[in-house]
Structures are given as C-alpha cells and as structure tokens.
Design a protein around this motif. Sequence first.
Motif, PDB file in Angstrom:
ATOM      1  N   CYS A 206       0.835  -1.202   0.000  1.00 12.80           N
ATOM      2  CA  CYS A 206       0.000   0.000   0.000  1.00 12.80           C
ATOM      3  C   CYS A 206       0.871   1.253   0.000  1.00 12.80           C
ATOM      4  O   CYS A 206       2.066   1.197   0.306  1.00 12.80           O
ATOM      5  N   PRO A 207       0.291   2.415  -0.338  1.00 12.02           N
ATOM      6  CA  PRO A 207       1.024   3.682  -0.232  1.00 12.02           C
ATOM      7  C   PRO A 207       1.464   3.929   1.207  1.00 12.02           C
ATOM      8  O   PRO A 207       0.728   3.625   2.150  1.00 12.02           O
ATOM      9  N   VAL A 208       2.658   4.501   1.362  1.00 16.60           N
ATOM     10  CA  VAL A 208       3.230   4.711   2.694  1.00 16.60           C
ATOM     11  C   VAL A 208       3.772   6.134   2.822  1.00 16.60           C
ATOM     12  O   VAL A 208       4.478   6.614   1.941  1.00 16.60           O
ATOM     13  N   LEU A 209       3.453   6.781   3.934  1.00 20.25           N
ATOM     14  CA  LEU A 209       4.072   8.041   4.311  1.00 20.25           C
ATOM     15  C   LEU A 209       4.872   7.804   5.583  1.00 20.25           C
ATOM     16  O   LEU A 209       4.317   7.372   6.598  1.00 20.25           O
ATOM     17  N   VAL A 210       6.166   8.057   5.527  1.00 21.86           N
ATOM     18  CA  VAL A 210       7.033   7.938   6.696  1.00 21.86           C
ATOM     19  C   VAL A 210       7.278   9.346   7.244  1.00 21.86           C
ATOM     20  O   VAL A 210       7.722  10.228   6.508  1.00 21.86           O
ATOM     21  N   ILE A 211       6.974   9.545   8.514  1.00 20.52           N
ATOM     22  CA  ILE A 211       7.201  10.848   9.152  1.00 20.52           C
ATOM     23  C   ILE A 211       8.216  10.656  10.275  1.00 20.52           C
ATOM     24  O   ILE A 211       7.957   9.943  11.243  1.00 20.52           O
ATOM     25  N   GLY A 212       9.357  11.286  10.111  1.00 19.38           N
ATOM     26  CA  GLY A 212      10.411  11.170  11.109  1.00 19.38           C
ATOM     27  C   GLY A 212      10.743  12.505  11.752  1.00 19.38           C
ATOM     28  O   GLY A 212      10.134  13.530  11.441  1.00 19.38           O
ATOM     29  N   VAL A 213      11.712  12.475  12.648  1.00 22.34           N
ATOM     30  CA  VAL A 213      12.100  13.664  13.405  1.00 22.34           C
ATOM     31  C   VAL A 213      13.626  13.693  13.505  1.00 22.34           C
ATOM     32  O   VAL A 213      14.228  12.728  13.968  1.00 22.34           O
ATOM     33  N   PHE A 214      14.236  14.796  13.091  1.00 18.33           N
ATOM     34  CA  PHE A 214      15.688  14.902  13.161  1.00 18.33           C
ATOM     35  C   PHE A 214      16.193  14.866  14.604  1.00 18.33           C
ATOM     36  O   PHE A 214      17.282  14.368  14.878  1.00 18.33           O
ATOM     37  N   ASP A 215      15.398  15.401  15.527  1.00 17.16           N
ATOM     38  CA  ASP A 215      15.827  15.433  16.932  1.00 17.16           C
ATOM     39  C   ASP A 215      15.161  14.333  17.759  1.00 17.16           C
ATOM     40  O   ASP A 215      14.834  14.529  18.922  1.00 17.16           O
ATOM     41  N   ASP A 216      15.013  13.148  17.157  1.00 17.65           N
ATOM     42  CA  ASP A 216      14.429  11.999  17.849  1.00 17.65           C
ATOM     43  C   ASP A 216      15.468  11.412  18.805  1.00 17.65           C
ATOM     44  O   ASP A 216      16.454  10.804  18.369  1.00 17.65           O
ATOM     45  N   GLU A 217      15.252  11.585  20.106  1.00 15.20           N
ATOM     46  CA  GLU A 217      16.203  11.111  21.109  1.00 15.20           C
ATOM     47  C   GLU A 217      15.932   9.671  21.538  1.00 15.20           C
ATOM     48  O   GLU A 217      16.692   9.106  22.340  1.00 15.20           O
ATOM     49  N   VAL A 218      14.873   9.060  21.019  1.00 14.70           N
ATOM     50  CA  VAL A 218      14.528   7.687  21.397  1.00 14.70           C
ATOM     51  C   VAL A 218      15.020   6.697  20.342  1.00 14.70           C
ATOM     52  O   VAL A 218      15.805   5.794  20.633  1.00 14.70           O
ATOM     53  N   LEU A 219      14.579   6.849  19.099  1.00 15.78           N
ATOM     54  CA  LEU A 219      14.959   5.920  18.039  1.00 15.78           C
ATOM     55  C   LEU A 219      15.923   6.520  17.025  1.00 15.78           C
ATOM     56  O   LEU A 219      16.437   5.814  16.177  1.00 15.78           O
ATOM     57  N   ASP A 220      16.128   7.776  17.049  1.00 11.93           N
ATOM     58  CA  ASP A 220      16.978   8.614  16.194  1.00 11.93           C
ATOM     59  C   ASP A 220      16.435   8.722  14.770  1.00 11.93           C
ATOM     60  O   ASP A 220      15.638   7.905  14.321  1.00 11.93           O
ATOM     61  N   TYR A 256       0.827  18.059  12.160  1.00 10.72           N
ATOM     62  CA  TYR A 256       1.057  16.622  11.989  1.00 10.72           C
ATOM     63  C   TYR A 256      -0.205  15.907  11.505  1.00 10.72           C
ATOM     64  O   TYR A 256      -0.167  15.132  10.548  1.00 10.72           O
ATOM     65  N   ARG A 257      -1.313  16.162  12.144  1.00 10.67           N
ATOM     66  CA  ARG A 257      -2.549  15.441  11.805  1.00 10.67           C
ATOM     67  C   ARG A 257      -3.082  15.842  10.431  1.00 10.67           C
ATOM     68  O   ARG A 257      -3.630  15.020   9.711  1.00 10.67           O
ATOM     69  N   LYS A 258      -2.887  17.094  10.074  1.00 13.54           N
ATOM     70  CA  LYS A 258      -3.294  17.524   8.727  1.00 13.54           C
ATOM     71  C   LYS A 258      -2.425  16.843   7.676  1.00 13.54           C
ATOM     72  O   LYS A 258      -2.913  16.494   6.585  1.00 13.54           O
ATOM     73  N   ARG A 259      -1.179  16.626   8.004  1.00 18.82           N
ATOM     74  CA  ARG A 259      -0.284  15.935   7.070  1.00 18.82           C
ATOM     75  C   ARG A 259      -0.783  14.496   6.845  1.00 18.82           C
ATOM     76  O   ARG A 259      -0.785  14.000   5.717  1.00 18.82           O
ATOM     77  N   ILE A 260      -1.203  13.832   7.921  1.00 20.08           N
ATOM     78  CA  ILE A 260      -1.783  12.494   7.795  1.00 20.08           C
ATOM     79  C   ILE A 260      -3.061  12.545   6.965  1.00 20.08           C
ATOM     80  O   ILE A 260      -3.257  11.746   6.042  1.00 20.08           O
ATOM     81  N   TYR A 261      -3.930  13.479   7.306  1.00 21.10           N
ATOM     82  CA  TYR A 261      -5.209  13.619   6.610  1.00 21.10           C
ATOM     83  C   TYR A 261      -5.003  13.843   5.117  1.00 21.10           C
ATOM     84  O   TYR A 261      -5.654  13.196   4.284  1.00 21.10           O
ATOM     85  N   ASP A 262      -4.120  14.752   4.759  1.00 19.82           N
ATOM     86  CA  ASP A 262      -3.887  15.063   3.344  1.00 19.82           C
ATOM     87  C   ASP A 262      -3.366  13.842   2.592  1.00 19.82           C
ATOM     88  O   ASP A 262      -3.763  13.596   1.444  1.00 19.82           O
ATOM     89  N   PHE A 263      -2.497  13.068   3.221  1.00 13.61           N
ATOM     90  CA  PHE A 263      -1.969  11.865   2.580  1.00 13.61           C
ATOM     91  C   PHE A 263      -3.076  10.831   2.358  1.00 13.61           C
ATOM     92  O   PHE A 263      -3.184  10.219   1.303  1.00 13.61           O
ATOM     93  N   PHE A 264      -3.907  10.665   3.367  1.00 11.50           N
ATOM     94  CA  PHE A 264      -5.007   9.707   3.257  1.00 11.50           C
ATOM     95  C   PHE A 264      -6.016  10.108   2.186  1.00 11.50           C
ATOM     96  O   PHE A 264      -6.593   9.266   1.496  1.00 11.50           O
ATOM     97  N   MET A 265      -6.257  11.394   2.051  1.00  4.14           N
ATOM     98  CA  MET A 265      -7.295  11.874   1.138  1.00  4.14           C
ATOM     99  C   MET A 265      -6.802  12.002  -0.307  1.00  4.14           C
ATOM    100  O   MET A 265      -7.608  12.122  -1.234  1.00  4.14           O
ATOM    101  N   LYS A 266      -5.495  11.975  -0.485  1.00  5.22           N
ATOM    102  CA  LYS A 266      -4.938  12.129  -1.831  1.00  5.22           C
ATOM    103  C   LYS A 266      -5.225  10.884  -2.658  1.00  5.22           C
ATOM    104  O   LYS A 266      -5.028   9.759  -2.193  1.00  5.22           O
ATOM    105  N   ASN A 267      -5.677  11.067  -3.869  1.00  4.63           N
ATOM    106  CA  ASN A 267      -5.967   9.928  -4.756  1.00  4.63           C
ATOM    107  C   ASN A 267      -4.693   9.272  -5.253  1.00  4.63           C
ATOM    108  O   ASN A 267      -3.673   9.923  -5.428  1.00  4.63           O
TER     109      ASN A 267
END
Length: 267
Positions: A206-220, A256-267
């Motif tokens: 399926c289509p995938v959106l990966v959202i990461g964080v440059f300053d992730d102190e847990v998983l990097d 963040y949530r709008k980014r998820i929403y936009d990805f889900f709604m995109k054809n």
Amino acid sequence: MAETGMVWTDDFEMGYCKFGFGSRTFVILPGLSVQSVIKAKEAVEASYAMMGSDFTTYLFDRKYEVSDGYSIYDMADDTANAMKELGLKDVYLFGASQGGMIAMAIAIKYPELVKKLVLGSTSSHVKPEQRTVIDHWIELAKEKDPKELYQNFGKEVYPPAVYEQYKDYFNDVAETVKEGELEKFAILAEAIKDFDVTNEIEKIKCPVLVIGVFDDEVLDSDASMEIAEKLDNRTDCALYMYNGYGHAAFDTAPDYRKRIYDFFMKN
C-alpha cells in the motif's frame, strides 16, 4: 463522544475506542505507554476532530494481559485479529513509535487489511546503540519507580519546553500507576529489542508516508530514513522529516494530523 469497546476472542481481550462518522476507516496504533491510551480517549478524539466527517476512527490498546516473550509480531497478530473481529478492512492505518512497528508487521502479513499506511517516529529494527533509552525505561519499570519513569519518559520524547510545561503533571499521573501496569510496560518495551522487518519492508504494497524527526532522542532520525530508503523506488511512498518537535512529534507538531489527513485523502 468517543465510544469505548472491548474485543473478546478465545485468546485475548483488547480495548479500543471509536469516534467520528466518516465512510473511511482510520485506525490508530499508539506508541509504548505506561498506562492505557484509552484513558486519554477524549484528548485523542479532540486532536483528530478534523477527520471526523471523513473517517470513523478506531484507537486500539495493546491486549489486556501479556506475558514474558510477547513480541511485536504477536501484537500485530492480535491487533489484526481484533480488526477482523470488528469487521474492519481497507483501513487507513497510522502507527506511532512502537505502534508503527506493529503497523508495519500488519501491512506485511495482512495486506488485505491496509489501504494506506503512515509511520510516525518508528523503526524497522532497533540497533543496540538505539536501545539505551528503552533499556533505562525497562530498568525503572522493573524497579517499580513510576515517578522517575514518567519524568524520564517525558524528557526523552518531548522537546525541553514541552517537558517543562508538563513535568508536574507527569508526577501527578505517576501516583496513579499500578504495579501491574509497570510489569506490562516492561514486557512491551522488551519486545522492541527483537523486532526486525528491515528485509521485509518491500512486501508492503500500500502507499506509505514515513514521518520522522531529526531530533528523535529515542529511536533517532536514521530509523525513519532507513524505512523510506527501502521504499524510495515507489511513487506512492514519501518521507517527511520534522525538526524541533522531539520523538513525540505526533503530539507536538501542529500540522502533523493535517499531514496524515492530506496523505489519506490524496488519490
């Protein structure tokens, strides 16, 4: 108002809550937490209010009882079976942190259940050097020290300003933690160490959106980028990286949530 429910099977009980009234099905798999995320269902519902008319949302907890050796793959099987019990399929799936690990395992093994996938602050495998924070949490849980666990958890997952704002709240919540919750937390956290789907990510169809964080102190930050690299030959997959919002950007980044929403709604 969010409705609370329970899935019963021959093998487990799993809590969930449901809100929204849209024709599409949105499933949220939260990250590792000391107490059940269902307790915060009103806050979760409010934060995803913008999706209410397009999606009916299900927020799943981990199963009620766990034992030593309970793995991420077991969590994926149990969550997939809970989804099936509720008649869910072709879901728009979002997994955060450990929830993202579970979501990947579901998308790989049960592709018929997942229409689109968003992975937030997660990893396809946790290297030894990335386990330091999680090992410390496990140690604090086993020492039955909920106050220090909550304080350290807050420091690691949130930016300093957010942590300072909520550190007194963390102390208050820690006083409500039961011994069984600490034991369950340690088991769930231990499961992260043996998880590895690095060589199976290409099986996700399926289509995938990966959202990461440059300053992730847990998983990097490398963890998110490694997942995206496995999918970078596909036009239906994308990577977005935040900076300044900490591991829990899914809670702290305002768009963040709008980014998820936009990805889900995109054809």
